[in-house]
Design an enzyme around this catalytic site. Structure first.
Site, PDB file in Angstrom:
ATOM      1  N   HIS A 111      -6.444  -7.452 -48.119  1.00  0.00           N
ATOM      2  CA  HIS A 111      -6.529  -8.504 -47.114  1.00  0.00           C
ATOM      3  C   HIS A 111      -5.216  -9.245 -46.924  1.00  0.00           C
ATOM      4  O   HIS A 111      -5.176 -10.311 -46.332  1.00  0.00           O
ATOM      5  CB  HIS A 111      -7.660  -9.473 -47.460  1.00  0.00           C
ATOM      6  CG  HIS A 111      -8.993  -8.816 -47.429  1.00  0.00           C
ATOM      7  ND1 HIS A 111      -9.772  -8.643 -48.543  1.00  0.00           N
ATOM      8  CD2 HIS A 111      -9.667  -8.241 -46.412  1.00  0.00           C
ATOM      9  CE1 HIS A 111     -10.879  -8.008 -48.211  1.00  0.00           C
ATOM     10  NE2 HIS A 111     -10.835  -7.745 -46.931  1.00  0.00           N
ATOM     11  N   CYS A 166      14.144  -7.495 -40.869  1.00  0.00           N
ATOM     12  CA  CYS A 166      14.284  -6.605 -42.021  1.00  0.00           C
ATOM     13  C   CYS A 166      15.765  -6.441 -42.368  1.00  0.00           C
ATOM     14  O   CYS A 166      16.590  -6.159 -41.493  1.00  0.00           O
ATOM     15  CB  CYS A 166      13.659  -5.258 -41.683  1.00  0.00           C
ATOM     16  SG  CYS A 166      13.791  -4.020 -42.986  1.00  0.00           S
ATOM     17  N   CYS A 191      16.563  -2.368 -41.903  1.00  0.00           N
ATOM     18  CA  CYS A 191      16.712  -1.700 -40.594  1.00  0.00           C
ATOM     19  C   CYS A 191      16.836  -2.651 -39.419  1.00  0.00           C
ATOM     20  O   CYS A 191      17.070  -2.212 -38.299  1.00  0.00           O
ATOM     21  CB  CYS A 191      15.549  -0.738 -40.369  1.00  0.00           C
ATOM     22  SG  CYS A 191      13.995  -1.553 -39.937  1.00  0.00           S
ATOM     23  N   GLY A 243     -15.711 -14.340 -58.068  1.00  0.00           N
ATOM     24  CA  GLY A 243     -15.698 -15.342 -57.013  1.00  0.00           C
ATOM     25  C   GLY A 243     -15.738 -14.778 -55.615  1.00  0.00           C
ATOM     26  O   GLY A 243     -15.020 -15.244 -54.747  1.00  0.00           O
ATOM     27  N   ASN A 266     -20.075 -15.214 -59.921  1.00  0.00           N
ATOM     28  CA  ASN A 266     -20.090 -15.986 -58.689  1.00  0.00           C
ATOM     29  C   ASN A 266     -21.134 -17.089 -58.815  1.00  0.00           C
ATOM     30  O   ASN A 266     -22.172 -16.890 -59.455  1.00  0.00           O
ATOM     31  CB  ASN A 266     -20.413 -15.082 -57.493  1.00  0.00           C
ATOM     32  CG  ASN A 266     -19.932 -15.661 -56.175  1.00  0.00           C
ATOM     33  OD1 ASN A 266     -18.789 -16.079 -56.073  1.00  0.00           O
ATOM     34  ND2 ASN A 266     -20.800 -15.692 -55.192  1.00  0.00           N
ATOM     35  N   LEU A 267     -20.892 -18.225 -58.215  1.00  0.00           N
ATOM     36  CA  LEU A 267     -21.850 -19.315 -58.290  1.00  0.00           C
ATOM     37  C   LEU A 267     -23.111 -19.031 -57.470  1.00  0.00           C
ATOM     38  O   LEU A 267     -24.202 -19.467 -57.827  1.00  0.00           O
ATOM     39  CB  LEU A 267     -21.201 -20.628 -57.834  1.00  0.00           C
ATOM     40  CG  LEU A 267     -20.117 -21.177 -58.757  1.00  0.00           C
ATOM     41  CD1 LEU A 267     -19.427 -22.384 -58.114  1.00  0.00           C
ATOM     42  CD2 LEU A 267     -20.694 -21.556 -60.105  1.00  0.00           C
ATOM     43  N   SER A 286     -18.360 -13.297 -52.328  1.00  0.00           N
ATOM     44  CA  SER A 286     -19.712 -13.222 -51.783  1.00  0.00           C
ATOM     45  C   SER A 286     -20.194 -11.781 -51.660  1.00  0.00           C
ATOM     46  O   SER A 286     -21.382 -11.532 -51.486  1.00  0.00           O
ATOM     47  CB  SER A 286     -19.757 -13.885 -50.403  1.00  0.00           C
ATOM     48  OG  SER A 286     -18.989 -13.128 -49.471  1.00  0.00           O
ATOM     49  N   CYS A 294      10.183   0.063 -40.406  1.00  0.00           N
ATOM     50  CA  CYS A 294      10.360   0.929 -41.582  1.00  0.00           C
ATOM     51  C   CYS A 294       9.307   0.716 -42.665  1.00  0.00           C
ATOM     52  O   CYS A 294       9.284   1.427 -43.665  1.00  0.00           O
ATOM     53  CB  CYS A 294      11.763   0.777 -42.160  1.00  0.00           C
ATOM     54  SG  CYS A 294      12.056  -0.791 -43.017  1.00  0.00           S
TER      55      CYS A 294
END
Length: 137
Positions: A11, A44, A47, A84, A106-107, A86, A22
């Site tokens: 992500h 960059c 390049c 943590g 996870n809660l 979902s 590149c």
């Protein structure tokens, strides 16, 4: 830290810019700003191409190379720790099912709780602190 090739950034990363020409990645100490592979205003050094942020929005597809790498690592895993999350955004949410076993920390309840080897309802920081202490790491 870990070498980049050992990590699957599915992500994106707030501290990473990627060249649109590149594909070279640049890792910094500060949030590059933006989301959705937008230009950061930098170029960059290899390049001269335009650098873009790497954080996904809902319209940006998962990076294919990282996604395939993540799937391979999950399939080879004896145990996955889901910390943590979902576990609701597919296809990544289904990746724990590829491993031999997985644990959910996870809660709140997740859609994969019934398939998990173990479910821990606690704050991730507390669980990891206890785990590290008990493993003498």
């Amino acid at each position: 830290g870990y070498p980049r090739e050992a990590i699957s950034e599915l992500h994106g990363n707030l501290y990473t810019e990627k060249c649109e020409d590149c594909a070279k990645e640049f890792f910094g100490e500060h949030d590059v700003g933006g989301m959705g592979a937008r230009p950061t205003g930098n170029n960059c050094t290899a390049c001269g191409g335009v650098l873009r942020d790497t954080v996904l929005d809902w319209d940006t597809p998962l990076p294919e190379k990282d996604f395939e790498s993540a799937q391979t690592h999950c399939e080879k895993s004896d145990l996955i720790l889901c910390l943590g999350t979902s576990l609701r955004i597919v296809p990544v949410a289904d990746m724990p099912l590829l491993a031999s076993k997985f644990v959910v920390v996870n809660l709140q309840a997740t859609p994969l709780d019934d398939d998990a080897t173990l479910v821990i309802r606690a704050k991730v920081d507390n669980v990891m602190k206890s785990l590290i202490q008990n493993l003498n790491l």
